[in-house]
Scaffold this active site. Structure first.
Site, PDB file in Angstrom:
ATOM      1  N   LYS A 245       0.813  -1.221   0.000  1.00 49.52           N
ATOM      2  CA  LYS A 245       0.000   0.000   0.000  1.00 49.52           C
ATOM      3  C   LYS A 245       0.843   1.267   0.000  1.00 49.52           C
ATOM      4  O   LYS A 245       0.353   2.334  -0.369  1.00 49.52           O
ATOM      5  CB  LYS A 245      -0.966   0.005   1.192  1.00 49.52           C
ATOM      6  CG  LYS A 245      -2.066  -1.033   1.032  1.00 49.52           C
ATOM      7  CD  LYS A 245      -3.252  -0.777   1.920  1.00 49.52           C
ATOM      8  CE  LYS A 245      -4.356  -1.775   1.626  1.00 49.52           C
ATOM      9  NZ  LYS A 245      -5.475  -1.689   2.554  1.00 49.52           N
TER      10      LYS A 245
ATOM     11  N   LYS B  77      -4.753 -10.844  -6.074  1.00 49.58           N
ATOM     12  CA  LYS B  77      -5.957 -11.226  -5.327  1.00 49.58           C
ATOM     13  C   LYS B  77      -7.117 -10.288  -5.673  1.00 49.58           C
ATOM     14  O   LYS B  77      -6.890  -9.117  -6.033  1.00 49.58           O
ATOM     15  CB  LYS B  77      -5.683 -11.271  -3.819  1.00 49.58           C
ATOM     16  CG  LYS B  77      -5.527  -9.929  -3.177  1.00 49.58           C
ATOM     17  CD  LYS B  77      -5.574 -10.025  -1.657  1.00 49.58           C
ATOM     18  CE  LYS B  77      -5.484  -8.608  -1.085  1.00 49.58           C
ATOM     19  NZ  LYS B  77      -5.687  -8.468   0.312  1.00 49.58           N
TER      20      LYS B  77
ATOM     21  N   LYS C 275     -11.089  -4.855  -3.286  1.00 48.52           N
ATOM     22  CA  LYS C 275     -12.162  -3.864  -3.318  1.00 48.52           C
ATOM     23  C   LYS C 275     -11.770  -2.658  -4.148  1.00 48.52           C
ATOM     24  O   LYS C 275     -12.609  -1.962  -4.681  1.00 48.52           O
ATOM     25  CB  LYS C 275     -12.443  -3.363  -1.891  1.00 48.52           C
ATOM     26  CG  LYS C 275     -13.067  -4.380  -0.983  1.00 48.52           C
ATOM     27  CD  LYS C 275     -13.049  -3.819   0.438  1.00 48.52           C
ATOM     28  CE  LYS C 275     -13.769  -4.708   1.404  1.00 48.52           C
ATOM     29  NZ  LYS C 275     -13.579  -4.259   2.789  1.00 48.52           N
TER      30      LYS C 275
HETATM   31  P1  AMP Z   1     -10.946  -6.322   4.048  1.00 49.65           P
HETATM   32  O1  AMP Z   1     -11.698  -6.015   2.836  1.00 49.65           O
HETATM   33  O2  AMP Z   1      -9.506  -6.060   3.829  1.00 49.65           O
HETATM   34  O3  AMP Z   1     -11.521  -5.718   5.262  1.00 49.65           O
HETATM   35  O4  AMP Z   1     -11.061  -7.897   4.211  1.00 49.65           O
HETATM   36  C1  AMP Z   1     -12.074  -8.557   4.908  1.00 49.65           C
HETATM   37  C2  AMP Z   1     -11.753 -10.040   4.966  1.00 49.65           C
HETATM   38  O5  AMP Z   1     -11.766 -10.607   3.655  1.00 49.65           O
HETATM   39  C3  AMP Z   1     -10.370 -10.357   5.543  1.00 49.65           C
HETATM   40  O6  AMP Z   1     -10.467 -11.485   6.393  1.00 49.65           O
HETATM   41  C4  AMP Z   1      -9.546 -10.698   4.334  1.00 49.65           C
HETATM   42  O7  AMP Z   1      -8.512 -11.601   4.627  1.00 49.65           O
HETATM   43  C5  AMP Z   1     -10.555 -11.327   3.407  1.00 49.65           C
HETATM   44  N1  AMP Z   1     -10.208 -11.176   1.994  1.00 49.65           N
HETATM   45  C6  AMP Z   1      -9.970 -10.001   1.339  1.00 49.65           C
HETATM   46  N2  AMP Z   1      -9.690 -10.236   0.042  1.00 49.65           N
HETATM   47  C7  AMP Z   1      -9.756 -11.585  -0.151  1.00 49.65           C
HETATM   48  C8  AMP Z   1      -9.577 -12.447  -1.281  1.00 49.65           C
HETATM   49  N3  AMP Z   1      -9.292 -11.972  -2.490  1.00 49.65           N
HETATM   50  N4  AMP Z   1      -9.728 -13.788  -1.105  1.00 49.65           N
HETATM   51  C9  AMP Z   1     -10.047 -14.274   0.123  1.00 49.65           C
HETATM   52  N5  AMP Z   1     -10.224 -13.517   1.228  1.00 49.65           N
HETATM   53  C10 AMP Z   1     -10.087 -12.185   1.112  1.00 49.65           C
END
Ligand code: AMP
Ligand code: TRP
Length: 332
Positions: free
Chosen positions: A116, A197, A200
């Site tokens: 980031k 990966k 968002k």
């Molecule tokens: P965040 O959007 O960063 O708050 O992520 C929320 C949850 O989703 C966290 O537990 C991340 O590890 C999981 N996560 C985010 N992106 C992925 C992805 N591409 N595949 C699997 N898990 C994900």
């Protein structure tokens, strides 16, 4: 520390919009399974999301969106505590204490920070100390289990290191938590580039399927997804990352093994697989979207967050009292 009969579970999702099937399959789906046999806290980590600039009006909306999505996917506020991070002041307080017990060396090694802050001469300090705030989220509730996607492994390790370090120095203060990762779906890849990966924030909306996407958008994103030219439907992450990603998504949504899918699609083309996957994904997301619409408008949602903040606050206050005692902070 109070003796608990049930294991305590904590996890968080950032309210940054575009919650996608990677978030759902990698982390959030586990939340639901865990709530029946554990004491669960599921947080909307708004303070994490301001490590990068957010539009304040939009952030408020996204907080309520994630809360409604939590309930739409099946979290039951009678079983789980659903709350917003900034409603409980203990997160910020504990974060400072942990900051004083973590090292710039270990934080510099965090891959999420490196990604980031890439290309910037100077990054916001909050981006650097982000994992310490995450450690505070977890340790504040004497958490035993943290269900997250694979990308959070390093942050869980850091949380454990900090907890052990403080326990050794100040006497048993924190429960040392364990991460919990799903077997398949823990790392869902971008549809347009299966080497990255699903995220968002990627610019191309067809790189992801958001939980609230319209059926026509879902169809377009899957049909356009990047595969390979071999024409054989086989799970092989190294040589066929695109097809393997589609098979993983299919497998978790349809609750079928990858082997069963490989057998069914033997001799068939990628178009067939994609068309069926479109249907599987739409069938899974439609009921979630219908529930979301209903809950998002309701007073119940606001009541759940109010109640959640109060219940979480009681646990947090007890931990902060213990932490202050151990460190000699304050005078009471
Ligand atoms: P965040 O959007 O960063 O708050 O992520 C929320 C949850 O989703 C966290 O537990 C991340 O590890 C999981 N996560 C985010 N992106 C992925 C992805 N591409 N595949 C699997 N898990 C994900
Ligand atoms: N850092 C996590 C992510 O980006 C979100 C998060 C913040 C979290 N605090 C947490 C996850 C505590 C689990 C436990 O996905």
């Amino acid at each position: 520390m109070a003796v608990k009969d049930m294991k305590r579970v904590f996890s968080g999702v950032q309210p940054t919009g575009n919650i996608h099937i990677g978030n759902y399959l990698g982390a959030m789906k586990q939340f639901i399974e865990l709530q029946n046999e554990n004491e669960c806290l599921y947080c909307i980590v708004d303070m994490h999301s301001i490590t990068l600039p957010q539009d304040p009006k939009q952030l408020r909306q996204h907080i309520l969106d994630v809360a409604a999505l939590y309930m739409a996917i099946g979290l039951d506020p009678k079983k789980s505590i659903i709350f917003v991070q900034s409603d409980v002041s203990g997160h910020a307080e504990l974060s400072w204490v942990l900051t004083c017990n973590s090292y710039t060396g270990e934080l510099s090694r965090m891959t999420q920070f490196k990604q980031k802050s890439k290309g910037r001469e100077s990054a916001p300090t909050g981006l650097f100390t982000y994992p310490v705030l995450m450690a505070a989220d977890i340790l504040l509730y004497d958490t035993d289990i943290v269900p997250v996607g694979n990308d959070q492994k390093q942050h869980i390790e850091l949380t454990r290191d900090i907890a052990i370090r403080i326990n050794n120095k100040y006497g048993k203060t924190f429960v040392v938590p364990d991460g919990k990762f799903v077997k398949s779906g823990a790392r869902i890849m971008a549809l347009d580039n299966p080497d990255a990966k699903m995220s968002k924030s990627a610019e191309n909306p067809h790189s992801r399927i958001s939980l609230l996407d319209e059926p026509s958008k879902i169809k377009k994103s899957i049909m356009k997804s990047t595969t390979d030219s071999e024409g054989v439907i086989r799970f092989d992450v190294e040589h066929k990352p695109g097809i393997s990603n589609l098979l993983s998504i299919y497998s978790v949504f349809a609750d079928e093994t990858v082997e069963a899918l490989e057998a069914r699609y033997e001799g068939r083309g990628y178009g067939d697989l994609k068309k069926d996957l479109v249907e599987v994904v739409i069938n899974n997301l439609t009921p979630i979207q219908e529930r979301f619409k209903e809950i998002r408008q309701s007073q119940e949602l606001l009541d759940v967050l109010q109640d959640g903040a109060e219940r979480a606050g009681v646990i947090a206050e007890a931990t902060m009292k213990r932490v202050k005692d151990r460190f000699g902070l304050g005078w009471k």
